[in-house]
Design a protein around this motif. Structure first.
Motif, PDB file in Angstrom:
ATOM      1  N   GLY A 277       0.800  -1.216   0.000  1.00 12.95           N
ATOM      2  CA  GLY A 277       0.000   0.000   0.000  1.00 12.95           C
ATOM      3  C   GLY A 277       0.832   1.265   0.000  1.00 12.95           C
ATOM      4  N   ARG A 278       2.055   1.174   0.503  1.00 12.25           N
ATOM      5  CA  ARG A 278       2.913   2.362   0.504  1.00 12.25           C
ATOM      6  C   ARG A 278       3.909   2.341  -0.661  1.00 12.25           C
ATOM      7  NH1 ARG A 278       7.532   2.336   5.214  1.00 12.25           N
ATOM      8  NH2 ARG A 278       8.807   0.644   4.385  1.00 12.25           N
ATOM      9  N   GLY A 279       3.761   1.351  -1.551  1.00 17.36           N
ATOM     10  CA  GLY A 279       4.570   1.327  -2.771  1.00 17.36           C
ATOM     11  C   GLY A 279       5.739   0.379  -2.774  1.00 17.36           C
ATOM     12  N   ASP A 280       5.896  -0.429  -1.729  1.00 13.32           N
ATOM     13  CA  ASP A 280       7.010  -1.382  -1.696  1.00 13.32           C
ATOM     14  C   ASP A 280       6.720  -2.593  -2.576  1.00 13.32           C
ATOM     15  OD1 ASP A 280       8.427   0.147   0.097  1.00 13.32           O
ATOM     16  OD2 ASP A 280       7.632  -0.877   1.859  1.00 13.32           O
ATOM     17  N   GLN A 281       7.779  -3.192  -3.102  1.00 14.10           N
ATOM     18  CA  GLN A 281       7.691  -4.480  -3.770  1.00 14.10           C
ATOM     19  C   GLN A 281       7.935  -5.564  -2.715  1.00 14.10           C
ATOM     20  OE1 GLN A 281       7.068  -4.867  -7.269  1.00 14.10           O
ATOM     21  NE2 GLN A 281       6.519  -2.713  -6.927  1.00 14.10           N
ATOM     22  N   VAL A 282       7.134  -6.628  -2.727  1.00  7.10           N
ATOM     23  CA  VAL A 282       7.191  -7.639  -1.674  1.00  7.10           C
ATOM     24  C   VAL A 282       7.472  -9.009  -2.278  1.00  7.10           C
ATOM     25  CG1 VAL A 282       5.949  -8.732   0.228  1.00  7.10           C
ATOM     26  CG2 VAL A 282       5.579  -6.312  -0.260  1.00  7.10           C
ATOM     27  N   LEU A 283       8.419  -9.708  -1.671  1.00 10.16           N
ATOM     28  CA  LEU A 283       8.748 -11.081  -2.044  1.00 10.16           C
ATOM     29  C   LEU A 283       8.168 -12.018  -0.988  1.00 10.16           C
ATOM     30  CD1 LEU A 283      10.381 -13.294  -3.607  1.00 10.16           C
ATOM     31  CD2 LEU A 283      12.301 -12.748  -2.085  1.00 10.16           C
ATOM     32  N   HIS A 284       7.297 -12.928  -1.407  1.00 11.31           N
ATOM     33  CA  HIS A 284       6.758 -13.944  -0.504  1.00 11.31           C
ATOM     34  C   HIS A 284       7.571 -15.228  -0.654  1.00 11.31           C
ATOM     35  CE1 HIS A 284       2.408 -12.081  -0.502  1.00 11.31           C
ATOM     36  NE2 HIS A 284       3.304 -11.311   0.092  1.00 11.31           N
TER      37      HIS A 284
ATOM     38  N   ARG B 247       6.217 -22.411   0.435  1.00  7.24           N
ATOM     39  CA  ARG B 247       6.653 -23.812   0.488  1.00  7.24           C
ATOM     40  C   ARG B 247       5.875 -24.651  -0.542  1.00  7.24           C
ATOM     41  NH1 ARG B 247       6.720 -25.603   6.665  1.00  7.24           N
ATOM     42  NH2 ARG B 247       7.620 -27.458   5.696  1.00  7.24           N
ATOM     43  N   ARG B 248       5.749 -24.137  -1.729  1.00 12.36           N
ATOM     44  CA  ARG B 248       5.091 -24.802  -2.858  1.00 12.36           C
ATOM     45  C   ARG B 248       5.718 -24.227  -4.113  1.00 12.36           C
ATOM     46  NH1 ARG B 248       2.559 -20.465  -4.570  1.00 12.36           N
ATOM     47  NH2 ARG B 248       1.493 -19.087  -3.081  1.00 12.36           N
ATOM     48  N   ALA B 249       5.270 -24.709  -5.258  1.00 12.05           N
ATOM     49  CA  ALA B 249       5.778 -24.145  -6.504  1.00 12.05           C
ATOM     50  C   ALA B 249       5.376 -22.669  -6.581  1.00 12.05           C
ATOM     51  CB  ALA B 249       5.215 -24.910  -7.695  1.00 12.05           C
ATOM     52  N   PRO B 250       6.335 -21.760  -6.723  1.00 10.05           N
ATOM     53  CA  PRO B 250       5.987 -20.335  -6.761  1.00 10.05           C
ATOM     54  C   PRO B 250       5.218 -19.974  -8.027  1.00 10.05           C
ATOM     55  CG  PRO B 250       8.321 -20.649  -7.232  1.00 10.05           C
ATOM     56  CD  PRO B 250       7.782 -21.987  -6.821  1.00 10.05           C
ATOM     57  N   ARG B 251       4.313 -19.041  -7.892  1.00  9.71           N
ATOM     58  CA  ARG B 251       3.579 -18.539  -9.047  1.00  9.71           C
ATOM     59  C   ARG B 251       4.494 -17.636  -9.873  1.00  9.71           C
ATOM     60  NH1 ARG B 251      -0.377 -17.893  -4.785  1.00  9.71           N
ATOM     61  NH2 ARG B 251      -2.038 -19.437  -5.015  1.00  9.71           N
ATOM     62  N   ALA B 252       4.356 -17.714 -11.172  1.00  9.22           N
ATOM     63  CA  ALA B 252       5.178 -16.899 -12.061  1.00  9.22           C
ATOM     64  C   ALA B 252       4.660 -15.464 -12.091  1.00  9.22           C
ATOM     65  CB  ALA B 252       5.157 -17.491 -13.471  1.00  9.22           C
TER      66      ALA B 252
ATOM     67  N   GLU C 258       7.034 -14.350  -5.906  1.00 14.92           N
ATOM     68  CA  GLU C 258       7.216 -15.475  -5.004  1.00 14.92           C
ATOM     69  C   GLU C 258       8.512 -16.226  -5.297  1.00 14.92           C
ATOM     70  OE1 GLU C 258       2.572 -16.720  -4.030  1.00 14.92           O
ATOM     71  OE2 GLU C 258       3.733 -17.921  -5.467  1.00 14.92           O
ATOM     72  N   ALA C 259       9.058 -16.827  -4.244  1.00 15.96           N
ATOM     73  CA  ALA C 259      10.207 -17.719  -4.368  1.00 15.96           C
ATOM     74  C   ALA C 259       9.999 -18.866  -3.384  1.00 15.96           C
ATOM     75  CB  ALA C 259      11.518 -16.998  -4.072  1.00 15.96           C
ATOM     76  N   ARG C 260      10.516 -20.016  -3.743  1.00 15.30           N
ATOM     77  CA  ARG C 260      10.315 -21.189  -2.892  1.00 15.30           C
ATOM     78  C   ARG C 260      11.435 -21.310  -1.861  1.00 15.30           C
ATOM     79  NH1 ARG C 260       8.142 -27.060  -4.910  1.00 15.30           N
ATOM     80  NH2 ARG C 260       7.925 -27.997  -2.839  1.00 15.30           N
TER      81      ARG C 260
ATOM     82  N   GLU D 225      12.421 -23.886   1.926  1.00 16.90           N
ATOM     83  CA  GLU D 225      12.063 -25.007   2.793  1.00 16.90           C
ATOM     84  C   GLU D 225      12.904 -24.891   4.063  1.00 16.90           C
ATOM     85  OE1 GLU D 225       9.714 -28.016   3.915  1.00 16.90           O
ATOM     86  OE2 GLU D 225       9.644 -27.183   1.879  1.00 16.90           O
ATOM     87  N   PRO D 226      12.274 -24.713   5.219  1.00 13.81           N
ATOM     88  CA  PRO D 226      13.042 -24.630   6.462  1.00 13.81           C
ATOM     89  C   PRO D 226      13.948 -25.851   6.637  1.00 13.81           C
ATOM     90  CG  PRO D 226      10.765 -24.011   6.849  1.00 13.81           C
ATOM     91  CD  PRO D 226      10.828 -24.540   5.454  1.00 13.81           C
ATOM     92  N   GLY D 227      15.199 -25.598   6.990  1.00  6.47           N
ATOM     93  CA  GLY D 227      16.164 -26.676   7.169  1.00  6.47           C
ATOM     94  C   GLY D 227      16.922 -27.037   5.912  1.00  6.47           C
ATOM     95  N   VAL D 228      16.537 -26.440   4.778  1.00  4.30           N
ATOM     96  CA  VAL D 228      17.221 -26.667   3.507  1.00  4.30           C
ATOM     97  C   VAL D 228      17.855 -25.349   3.077  1.00  4.30           C
ATOM     98  CG1 VAL D 228      16.955 -27.339   1.087  1.00  4.30           C
ATOM     99  CG2 VAL D 228      15.576 -28.458   2.848  1.00  4.30           C
ATOM    100  N   ARG D 229      19.105 -25.411   2.625  1.00  5.45           N
ATOM    101  CA  ARG D 229      19.825 -24.185   2.275  1.00  5.45           C
ATOM    102  C   ARG D 229      19.018 -23.332   1.305  1.00  5.45           C
ATOM    103  NH1 ARG D 229      23.011 -22.250  -1.818  1.00  5.45           N
ATOM    104  NH2 ARG D 229      24.663 -20.783  -1.219  1.00  5.45           N
ATOM    105  N   LEU D 230      18.893 -22.055   1.636  1.00  4.53           N
ATOM    106  CA  LEU D 230      18.247 -21.083   0.758  1.00  4.53           C
ATOM    107  C   LEU D 230      19.323 -20.328   0.000  1.00  4.53           C
ATOM    108  CD1 LEU D 230      15.709 -19.469  -0.175  1.00  4.53           C
ATOM    109  CD2 LEU D 230      16.090 -17.971   1.807  1.00  4.53           C
ATOM    110  N   ASP D 231      19.248 -20.360  -1.319  1.00  5.41           N
ATOM    111  CA  ASP D 231      20.220 -19.653  -2.144  1.00  5.41           C
ATOM    112  C   ASP D 231      20.183 -18.168  -1.793  1.00  5.41           C
ATOM    113  OD1 ASP D 231      21.817 -18.525  -4.079  1.00  5.41           O
ATOM    114  OD2 ASP D 231      20.800 -19.464  -5.780  1.00  5.41           O
ATOM    115  N   PRO D 232      21.291 -17.599  -1.313  1.00  4.96           N
ATOM    116  CA  PRO D 232      21.293 -16.176  -0.948  1.00  4.96           C
ATOM    117  C   PRO D 232      20.859 -15.258  -2.087  1.00  4.96           C
ATOM    118  CG  PRO D 232      23.304 -17.250  -0.197  1.00  4.96           C
ATOM    119  CD  PRO D 232      22.598 -18.234  -1.078  1.00  4.96           C
TER     120      PRO D 232
END
Length: 304
Positions: free
Chosen positions: A12-19, A22-27, A39-41, A43-50
């Motif tokens: 609402g204030r104009g920011d871009q948001v990344l969700h 834990r599923r296939a991300p929507r394009a 969106e980006a996928r 999984e807790p406990g699995v390395r997240l690509d920085p």
């Protein structure tokens, strides 16, 4: 509950948001994605690509299994702990792996349960760690951000109180009882509840995103904690209902088991860091907060 409201406020204030999901991300361009969201996928406990966080200015980590969703068996307690520690460590390691100067601000969830049962004592962010399962969970939860802190990232721990919302949380469960005139004292009723409306909670998180110099624990509560009896009585008054039928301690323990002990604990936490930083609450008084809550409830019913 909180994440959805926060995302809406930021957009609402104009920011871009990344969700992170834990599923296939929507394009991008998917009609189910709100404007300003990608969106980006993970999984807790699995390395997240920085690289997923490349260009991100702030990360708000709220994920974890619901505290009040099920009775606390030994297996449930392990899940409550692991779901928080694994997720927080995963996020913290990804933040830490980014180059110096480009690491985002990290706001990681915690709770006023950190303080344990402290009766009528006034609690600030400098108050010590308490006893009990939730206190231990919160301490380990906060410690799990160590990789990001050690790397030099700006990290704050959101010690959240009871969030007043008609859409979820403890008050949403009490609301039907209050509407029926059955929401009386839980146990003795003199335990302190450090409450905050969802509206002010989201505003406080945005405030903290914008003030990266505020690090360490931050009590996300309203400025005027009240007893459980006062909270429920005020809610009932706004619903034009009585609030006199008590739930005896022995009954709570029979129904809820060990979790009943945590419901009956008292945390009179004050939002000292937020107040000193100049944050202002829109709902600083309990009556005003409950008026907002019941109004939101009516609007939701009409919309539904």
């Amino acid at each position: 509950m909180i994440g959805s409201a926060l995302s809406e406020e930021l957009r609402g204030r104009g920011d871009q948001v990344l969700h992170l999901v834990r599923r296939a991300p929507r394009a991008s361009g998917d009609p189910q994605l709100p404007p300003g969201v990608r969106e980006a996928r993970w999984e807790p406990g699995v390395r997240l690509d920085p690289a997923v966080l490349d260009g991100v200015e702030g990360v708000v980590h709220l994920a974890g299994a619901g505290i009040g969703d099920h009775r606390w068996t030994a297996a449930r307690k392990r899940l409550l702990m692991s779901s928080r520690l694994e997720g927080t460590e995963t996020i913290s390691l990804a933040v830490a792996a980014l180059p110096a100067g480009s690491r985002p601000r990290l706001l990681s969830a915690s709770a006023v349960g950190f303080y344990g049962d402290q009766g009528t004592d006034l609690l600030t962010e400098e108050s010590g760690h308490g006893q009990g399962f939730l206190a231990e969970l919160c301490r380990e939860w906060e410690n799990a951000t160590w990789p990001a802190e050690h790397a030099g990232a700006s990290v704050a721990h959101l010690r959240t109180g009871i969030v007043l919302s008609p859409h979820g949380g403890a008050i949403a469960r009490i609301m039907p009882l209050a509407k029926a005139g059955l929401a009386g004292p839980l146990g003795r009723g003199d335990q302190y509840w450090s409450w905050i409306t969802l509206h002010d909670h989201v505003r406080a998180v945005v405030f903290l995103l914008d003030h990266p110099s505020l690090t360490g624990p931050v009590n996300l509560t309203g400025p005027d904690p009240a007893t459980q009896t006062a909270v429920v009585k005020t809610l009932a008054e706004k619903l034009n209902r009585p609030a006199i039928v008590p739930a005896p301690t022995v009954a709570l323990r029979l129904v809820l088991g060990e979790m009943a002990g945590e419901i009956l604990t008292s945390q009179r936490a004050l939002p000292t860091v937020l107040r000193h930083a100049g944050f202002g609450w829109d709902h600083s008084e309990l009556g005003v907060a409950m008026e907002w809550l019941t109004t939101q409830r009516k609007r939701a019913k009409k919309a539904g």
